[in-house]
Design a protein around this motif. Structure first.
Motif, PDB file in Angstrom:
ATOM      1  N   VAL A   1      11.291 -16.550   0.905  1.00 25.66           N
ATOM      2  CA  VAL A   1      12.174 -17.686   1.029  1.00 25.66           C
ATOM      3  C   VAL A   1      11.841 -18.960   0.077  1.00 25.66           C
ATOM      4  CG1 VAL A   1      12.602 -19.476   2.643  1.00 25.66           C
ATOM      5  CG2 VAL A   1      12.596 -17.092   3.625  1.00 25.66           C
TER       6      VAL A   1
ATOM      7  N   THR B   1      14.321 -20.473  -2.748  1.00 28.90           N
ATOM      8  CA  THR B   1      14.785 -21.805  -2.576  1.00 28.90           C
ATOM      9  C   THR B   1      14.540 -22.590  -3.941  1.00 28.90           C
ATOM     10  OG1 THR B   1      14.238 -21.947  -0.062  1.00 28.90           O
ATOM     11  CG2 THR B   1      14.391 -23.948  -1.474  1.00 28.90           C
TER      12      THR B   1
ATOM     13  N   ILE C   1      17.446 -12.036   1.847  1.00 29.85           N
ATOM     14  CA  ILE C   1      17.397 -13.291   1.599  1.00 29.85           C
ATOM     15  C   ILE C   1      17.597 -13.314   0.030  1.00 29.85           C
ATOM     16  CG2 ILE C   1      15.287 -14.717   0.828  1.00 29.85           C
ATOM     17  CD1 ILE C   1      13.869 -13.881   3.162  1.00 29.85           C
TER      18      ILE C   1
ATOM     19  N   GLU D   1      17.541 -14.824   7.805  1.00 30.26           N
ATOM     20  CA  GLU D   1      16.671 -13.955   7.994  1.00 30.26           C
ATOM     21  C   GLU D   1      16.302 -13.556   9.684  1.00 30.26           C
ATOM     22  OE1 GLU D   1      12.871 -11.691   7.866  1.00 30.26           O
ATOM     23  OE2 GLU D   1      14.704 -11.807   6.463  1.00 30.26           O
TER      24      GLU D   1
ATOM     25  N   PHE E   1      18.337 -19.906   4.617  1.00 26.31           N
ATOM     26  CA  PHE E   1      17.612 -18.672   4.153  1.00 26.31           C
ATOM     27  C   PHE E   1      16.941 -18.180   5.595  1.00 26.31           C
ATOM     28  CE2 PHE E   1      17.136 -19.809  -0.314  1.00 26.31           C
ATOM     29  CZ  PHE E   1      18.564 -19.342  -0.724  1.00 26.31           C
ATOM     30  N   LEU E   2      16.411 -18.993   6.270  1.00 23.19           N
ATOM     31  CA  LEU E   2      15.596 -18.639   7.433  1.00 23.19           C
ATOM     32  C   LEU E   2      16.609 -18.324   8.639  1.00 23.19           C
ATOM     33  CD1 LEU E   2      12.819 -21.527   7.697  1.00 23.19           C
ATOM     34  CD2 LEU E   2      12.712 -18.850   7.006  1.00 23.19           C
TER      35      LEU E   2
END
Length: 254
Positions: free
Chosen positions: A69, A73, A126, A98, A94-95
């Motif tokens: 991540v 980023t 991701i 996921e 992204f989290l």
């Protein structure tokens, strides 16, 4: 594959080097750097994964996913530097991708909750979200610059920022998703995907390889939609001030 066989594959690197030198493309340095970085990075990751797979608990798995991540980023935020808070917006995107992806795969017992499955699938999700985020940010910036007068007109007529930028936002989301959708239309006809090819080379049953590849394809289609939509709706409000006026400096690079 032996290290000798791997070394022989460096012949593939000589081809672009020779062509670049012959045609004066001036890509020799970048090609060499890319080759060295890929070797070093993948070998390091390989040894790390070997350690993680043989260790107990989910701590190292969580750290690996967190590292993915972070790397995604840092890479993607360069394309959205004009958007306030782009770093945390990308982290949230992204989290979220996921969590939703793993919740479906593990929560519904599609795959077991072990590092051998979680880390590769998380990396694919991701990584795809990162690429789609970059595509979205590039297209979104271009759309806003091209239709700045139209956005201003809607605002001057009493429209809200959401109404003023709706067309550009939807167009950017759609454009970023198209490559994923189009690639799936010809999958298996034009190319055999990476996971499927890897499993077949490793000796897996082709039908089982196809099943895992379909899992990945459906997952990537979901990550494409989620990443573009989440990042889009998190980003557009920061392009306007409290008086619902567009902040021009964000598009001019001043």
């Amino acid at each position: 594959m032996s290290y000798t066989a791997l070394a022989i594959t460096l012949l593939f690197v000589l081809i672009p080097l020779i062509l670049s030198k012959t045609l004066h493309l001036q890509l020799e340095k970048d090609t060499i750097i890319a080759t060295i970085r890929s070797i070093v990075q993948l070998l390091i990751v390989g040894y790390i994964l070997k350690f993680v797979f043989t260790s107990d608990g989910y701590l190292y798995t969580g750290l690996m996913i967190g590292l993915m991540v972070l790397a995604a980023t840092l890479n993607a935020r360069k394309k959205g530097s004009h958007i306030d808070g782009i770093t945390w917006k990308l982290v949230v995107t992204f989290l979220t991708v996921e969590v939703i992806t793993m919740s479906i795969l593990i929560g519904l017992n599609v795959v077991p909750a072990i590092p051998q499955y979680m880390i590769p699938l998380s990396g694919m999700a991701i990584g795809n979200a990162m690429v789609l985020s970059i595509l979205f940010l590039n297209r979104f910036s271009s759309e806003i610059e091209a239709y700045e007068d139209q956005i201003e007109l809607i605002l001057s007529l009493g429209g809200t920022p959401k109404q003023a930028i709706h067309r550009q936002l939807i167009s950017s989301i759609k454009a970023s998703m198209i490559p994923t959708i189009e690639s799936q239309k010809t999958i298996g006809l034009v190319q055999l995907p990476g996971m499927m090819s890897g499993q077949i080379i490793a000796g897996a049953d082709p039908i089982q390889a196809v099943q895992f590849q379909l899992l990945v394809l459906f997952m990537l289609l979901s990550t494409a939609a989620l990443s573009s939509v989440i990042l889009g709706f998190l980003s557009y409000p920061t392009l306007f001030n409290k008086q619902m006026q567009m902040i021009h400096e964000k598009f001019s690079g001043e």
